[in-house]
Design an enzyme around this catalytic site. Structure first.
Site, short mmCIF file in Angstrom:
data_model
loop_
_atom_site.label_atom_id
_atom_site.label_comp_id
_atom_site.label_asym_id
_atom_site.label_seq_id
_atom_site.Cartn_x
_atom_site.Cartn_y
_atom_site.Cartn_z
N ALA A 15 -9.20 -14.12 0.06
CA ALA A 15 -9.39 -15.47 -0.13
C ALA A 15 -10.08 -16.06 0.79
CB ALA A 15 -7.89 -15.94 -0.43
N GLY A 49 -5.57 -2.08 -7.49
CA GLY A 49 -6.83 -2.50 -8.36
C GLY A 49 -7.10 -3.99 -8.63
N PHE A 114 -1.89 -1.39 -15.93
CA PHE A 114 -0.87 -1.72 -15.06
C PHE A 114 0.13 -2.52 -15.84
CE2 PHE A 114 -1.34 -2.85 -10.39
CZ PHE A 114 -1.87 -1.57 -10.18
N GLN A 227 8.31 -12.23 -5.83
CA GLN A 227 8.37 -10.76 -6.75
C GLN A 227 9.11 -9.75 -5.97
OE1 GLN A 227 4.51 -8.83 -7.78
NE2 GLN A 227 5.25 -9.67 -9.58
N HIS A 229 8.99 -5.70 -5.83
CA HIS A 229 8.09 -4.68 -6.67
C HIS A 229 9.07 -3.39 -7.01
CE1 HIS A 229 5.20 -1.61 -7.43
NE2 HIS A 229 4.16 -2.53 -7.29
N LEU A 239 4.86 0.51 -0.13
CA LEU A 239 4.70 0.46 -1.57
C LEU A 239 4.23 1.74 -2.02
CD1 LEU A 239 4.27 -1.75 -3.98
CD2 LEU A 239 1.89 -1.72 -3.51
N GLU A 242 1.75 0.50 -8.17
CA GLU A 242 1.90 0.72 -9.87
C GLU A 242 0.80 1.25 -10.32
OE1 GLU A 242 3.49 -3.43 -11.20
OE2 GLU A 242 2.11 -3.36 -12.46
N ARG A 273 6.93 -6.52 -13.84
CA ARG A 273 7.48 -6.10 -12.47
C ARG A 273 8.96 -6.65 -12.50
NH1 ARG A 273 2.57 -6.51 -7.99
NH2 ARG A 273 1.69 -4.53 -8.88
N HIS A 337 7.87 -8.26 -2.37
CA HIS A 337 6.57 -7.80 -2.37
C HIS A 337 5.40 -8.97 -2.28
CE1 HIS A 337 2.79 -5.45 -3.30
NE2 HIS A 337 2.56 -6.04 -4.63
N GLU A 361 -2.82 -15.93 -1.63
CA GLU A 361 -1.44 -15.89 -1.93
C GLU A 361 -0.54 -17.04 -1.10
OE1 GLU A 361 0.15 -11.98 -0.89
OE2 GLU A 361 2.31 -12.61 -1.18
N ARG A 372 4.01 -12.45 -11.29
CA ARG A 372 2.51 -12.05 -11.17
C ARG A 372 2.40 -10.87 -11.69
NH1 ARG A 372 -0.35 -8.73 -7.78
NH2 ARG A 372 0.88 -8.49 -6.17
N ASN A 376 -3.36 -8.73 -10.29
CA ASN A 376 -4.07 -10.16 -10.81
C ASN A 376 -4.14 -11.12 -9.44
OD1 ASN A 376 -4.54 -10.77 -13.53
ND2 ASN A 376 -2.85 -11.65 -14.01
N LEU A 378 -5.54 -9.82 -6.12
CA LEU A 378 -6.70 -9.79 -5.77
C LEU A 378 -7.75 -10.39 -6.58
CD1 LEU A 378 -7.04 -5.80 -5.06
CD2 LEU A 378 -6.27 -7.74 -3.59
C1 LIG Z 1 0.94 -2.81 -0.36
C2 LIG Z 1 0.56 -4.00 -1.34
C3 LIG Z 1 -0.29 -3.43 -2.20
C4 LIG Z 1 -1.16 -4.61 -3.04
N1 LIG Z 1 -1.72 -4.07 -4.01
C5 LIG Z 1 -2.33 -5.02 -4.73
C6 LIG Z 1 -3.15 -4.37 -5.83
O1 LIG Z 1 -3.30 -3.46 -6.09
N2 LIG Z 1 -3.90 -5.51 -6.65
C7 LIG Z 1 -3.49 -6.86 -6.46
O2 LIG Z 1 -4.13 -7.71 -7.00
N3 LIG Z 1 -2.79 -6.99 -5.47
C8 LIG Z 1 -2.20 -6.37 -4.74
N4 LIG Z 1 -1.36 -6.81 -3.69
C9 LIG Z 1 -1.30 -8.48 -3.20
C10 LIG Z 1 -2.80 -8.77 -2.60
O3 LIG Z 1 -3.00 -7.63 -1.72
C11 LIG Z 1 -2.18 -10.11 -1.75
O4 LIG Z 1 -1.72 -10.91 -2.56
C12 LIG Z 1 -3.78 -10.58 -1.15
O5 LIG Z 1 -4.54 -9.33 -0.65
C13 LIG Z 1 -3.53 -11.73 -0.30
O6 LIG Z 1 -4.69 -11.94 0.15
P1 LIG Z 1 -4.92 -13.39 0.85
O7 LIG Z 1 -6.72 -13.61 1.21
O8 LIG Z 1 -4.37 -14.61 0.29
O9 LIG Z 1 -4.12 -13.05 2.41
P2 LIG Z 1 -4.36 -11.96 3.49
O10 LIG Z 1 -5.42 -10.87 3.20
O11 LIG Z 1 -2.88 -11.41 3.81
O12 LIG Z 1 -5.20 -12.49 4.65
C14 LIG Z 1 -4.43 -13.57 5.29
C15 LIG Z 1 -5.27 -14.20 6.58
O13 LIG Z 1 -4.65 -15.09 7.03
C16 LIG Z 1 -4.70 -15.04 8.58
N5 LIG Z 1 -3.62 -15.93 9.08
C17 LIG Z 1 -2.35 -15.92 9.03
N6 LIG Z 1 -1.83 -16.61 9.57
C18 LIG Z 1 -2.64 -17.17 10.51
C19 LIG Z 1 -2.41 -17.69 11.60
N7 LIG Z 1 -1.27 -18.69 11.97
N8 LIG Z 1 -3.42 -18.17 12.33
C20 LIG Z 1 -4.64 -17.59 12.15
N9 LIG Z 1 -4.75 -16.86 11.09
C21 LIG Z 1 -3.77 -16.38 10.37
C22 LIG Z 1 -4.52 -13.70 8.47
O14 LIG Z 1 -5.00 -13.19 9.90
C23 LIG Z 1 -5.24 -13.00 7.49
O15 LIG Z 1 -6.52 -13.01 8.02
C24 LIG Z 1 -0.62 -5.92 -2.82
C25 LIG Z 1 0.09 -6.29 -1.87
C26 LIG Z 1 0.75 -5.41 -0.95
C27 LIG Z 1 1.67 -5.97 0.37
#
Ligand SMILES: Cc1cc2nc3c(=O)[nH]c(=O)nc-3n(C[C@H](O)[C@H](O)[C@H](O)COP(=O)(O)OP(=O)(O)OC[C@H]3O[C@@H](n4cnc5c(N)ncnc54)[C@H](O)[C@@H]3O)c2cc1C
Length: 559
Positions: A15, A49, A114, A227, A229, A239, A242, A273, A337, A361, A372, A376, A378
């Protein structure tokens, strides 16, 4: 030091990087801070995915309906429409950026099924989809000149005169605090999985973004929707994607029975889920598990498919339990999860606090509502990260630069120094984190009731009081992890309190909120969002917002 940007992005997962790229492409100067190297952001753990209705037999409307039904009708349908309409555009863009999605023998992009989806619309890169997306985006933001501050940890948002104008962060390598002043801030700090123990989330997922916004006065929405999982590996929380069930794996109990036929006869293992996690919990409660687990059985899929499409989970089960899923069923249980709730935003990522955006997230648009659908999230990060980047870049054009902030930086430096100077009185962040997580899993997990939730709230408040005497025993400046753990503990407590208060407030069962004392969904009274806002010197305030319904009226939800 004070550093100025037009747009400051807090978080370098999918994000955050997608938001940064868009804001930069639209002419803003952009800085990104991340407490870990961007490629270690938790998005890299995503296995299964990303959804998009690209196939001619599918449509954005079917994708939207599946998402809304999956959300138990709590998602805002205008936001879901945007996400599902724009999904193909974002997926194709990522492929053009260099993500090598799976293709079938005909050379066309291939999908897997999924949970909760009526069509197979999940595009994937083996079981490392998040890592593939993260690498492509990181390459691209570097190429486009986005400045990243890696291993900088945000301690507070800077909000002079009711408008968000930056954040203070610790440069972890040097132990110095800096103010990153900006005309707009995009929070993209990910989830809060570690508020629960165990969790599929990495140790860094501590709800920092949720708490930073909450402390600055922005409301958190849908926080009761946590959620679980259905397939996390016994004893570890890892994990088992799925995607395994998408490829045809079975869920079985101690008798080898595919128990989902009792709970979701049409969709079986691919029900949503929340439904599958509750079914497993019932199987376990009624004595049809083994050692607190049921089983994920992949044996009939064969070694070739497992090695080609699910190599990572094969390796994890082998390394951590010594079990080869080609040969034996794998013990699994439901585990925390994902958090559907987050900082309340509109579909452009804007929060009710001027100058503050959120995406990914840590945000709640709300496209996931009560539950969720897999793959959905990613999608949510890319669509709403891009939209937040675009909107913030336009917004900052009319915002004047600031010259203030020195005083705020000084007050944060003093706050952190006071924490470092605190003498040891017996409380440690490690013990409190474990207590908090175990309590949340036990009382605020798959099933909840009033007595358990009230008990959990009282205990979380007691943990908050005890956390005030946590001492940081490493007094050094360089990479002081103990200091960061202590700061994270405070963020986690804020998230836990907001989650429990919302769960107490919602007196019905919907999506991930299963109240054994209110077992039915109650649209007449609870088809609405619950928001929690921090109020200085008083208990947090609860308020409500209506759910936006466009064309899908709430119906009974069966799978
Ligand atoms: C094991 C696993 C498998 C998954 N598989 C899937 C999937 O197949 N498909 C799907 O759609 N979703 C999946 N999900 C969910 C999905 O991966 C996440 O919801 C999503 O990637 C979150 O992305 P994000 O950019 O919001 O946060 P993140 O990728 O968690 O990034 C957060 C960022 O914030 C930074 N940050 C946090 N706190 C601070 C702070 N205090 N100061 C500075 N930086 C900070 C971190 O360093 C990081 O860079 C999965 C989740 C898990 C746990």
């Amino acid at each position: 030091m004070i550093i100025d940007y037009d747009v400051l992005v807090l978080g370098a997962g999918l994000a955050g990087m997608r938001a940064a790229l868009e804001a930069k492409r639209r002419g803003a100067s952009v800085g990104v801070i991340s407490k870990v190297h961007p490629l270690r952001s938790h998005s890299g753990a995503a296995e299964g995915g990303i959804n998009a209705a690209l196939d001619p037999g599918d449509s954005w409307e079917i994708h939207a309906f599946d998402t809304i039904k999956g959300s138990d009708y709590l998602a805002d349908q205008d936001a879901v429409e945007i996400m599902c309409r724009e999904a193909p555009r974002d997926l194709i863009e990522m492929e053009h950026m260099g993500v090598v999605f799976f293709r079938g023998p005909d050379g066309k992009l291939g999908t897997r099924a999924f949970g909760g989806a009526s069509k197979a619309r999940t595009y994937f890169v083996a079981d490392i989809t998040g890592q593939a997306l993260l690498n492509a985006l990181y390459d691209t933001i570097l190429k486009e000149g986005v400045k990243t501050h890696d291993e900088w940890f945000a301690t507070a948002l800077y909000v002079p005169d009711g408008t968000c104008r930056g954040a203070v962060a610790i440069d972890m390598l040097r132990g110095e605090l800096h103010l990153l002043r900006a005309k707009a801030v995009i929070l993209a700090a990910g989830g809060m999985g570690r508020v629960y123990e165990p969790s599929t989330n990495a140790l860094i997922c501590t709800g920092d973004g949720h708490a930073l916004a909450y402390r600055a006065g922005a409301p958190l929405m849908d926080m009761e929707m946590v959620q679980y999982h259905p397939t996390t590996l016994k004893g570890t929380g890892f994990l088992m994607t799925e995607g395994a069930r998408g490829e045809g794996a079975y869920l079985t109990n101690k008798d080898g029975e595919r128990f989902m036929q009792r709970y979701a006869p049409k969709m079986m293992e691919l029900a949503s889920r929340d439904v599958v996690s509750r079914s497993e919990t019932i199987e376990l409660a009624e004595g049809r598990g083994v050692d607190g687990c049921v089983f994920l059985d992949l044996r009939h899929l064969g070694a070739e498919l497992i090695h080609k499409k699910l190599p990572q989970i094969h390796e994890i089960a082998l390394n951590f339990l010594g079990l080869d899923m080609v040969e034996v069923p794998i013990p699994i249980r439901p585990g925390m999860h994902y958090i559907m709730g987050g900082v309340k935003t509109d579909p452009d990522g804007a929060t009710p606090l001027a100058g503050l955006y959120a995406a990914g997230e840590c945000a709640c648009v709300s496209v996931h509502g009560g539950n969720r659908l897999g793959a959905n999230s990613l999608l949510d990060t890319l669509v709403f990260g891009r939209r937040a980047g675009a909107h913030s870049a336009d917004y900052v054009k009319s915002v004047k630069p600031l010259t203030t902030g020195e005083e705020f930086l000084k007050s944060e430096q003093q706050r952190i120094q006071a924490l470092l100077d605190r003498p040891y009185k017996g409380e440690t962040h490690a013990r409190l984190r474990l207590e908090l997580g175990t309590l949340m899993d036990e009382k605020v997990g798959v099933y909840r009731d009033e007595a358990g939730l009230e008990d959990a709230l009282a205990k979380v408040r007691a943990i908050r009081t005890r956390a005030r005497s946590v001492s940081v025993q490493d007094k050094g400046r360089i990479y002081n992890q103990a200091l960061l753990f202590a700061l994270e503990l405070d963020y986690m407590i804020d998230c836990a309190e907001a989650t429990i208060m919302s769960a107490i407030e919602r007196k019905e069962s919907r999506g991930a909120q299963a109240r054994s004392d209110y077992p039915k969904r109650d649209d007449a009274n609870w088809l609405k969002h619950i928001l929690v806002t921090q109020t200085p010197g008083a208990d947090p305030k609860i308020s409500y917002l209506p759910v936006t319904i466009t064309k899908w009226q709430p119906m009974e939800r069966t799978y």
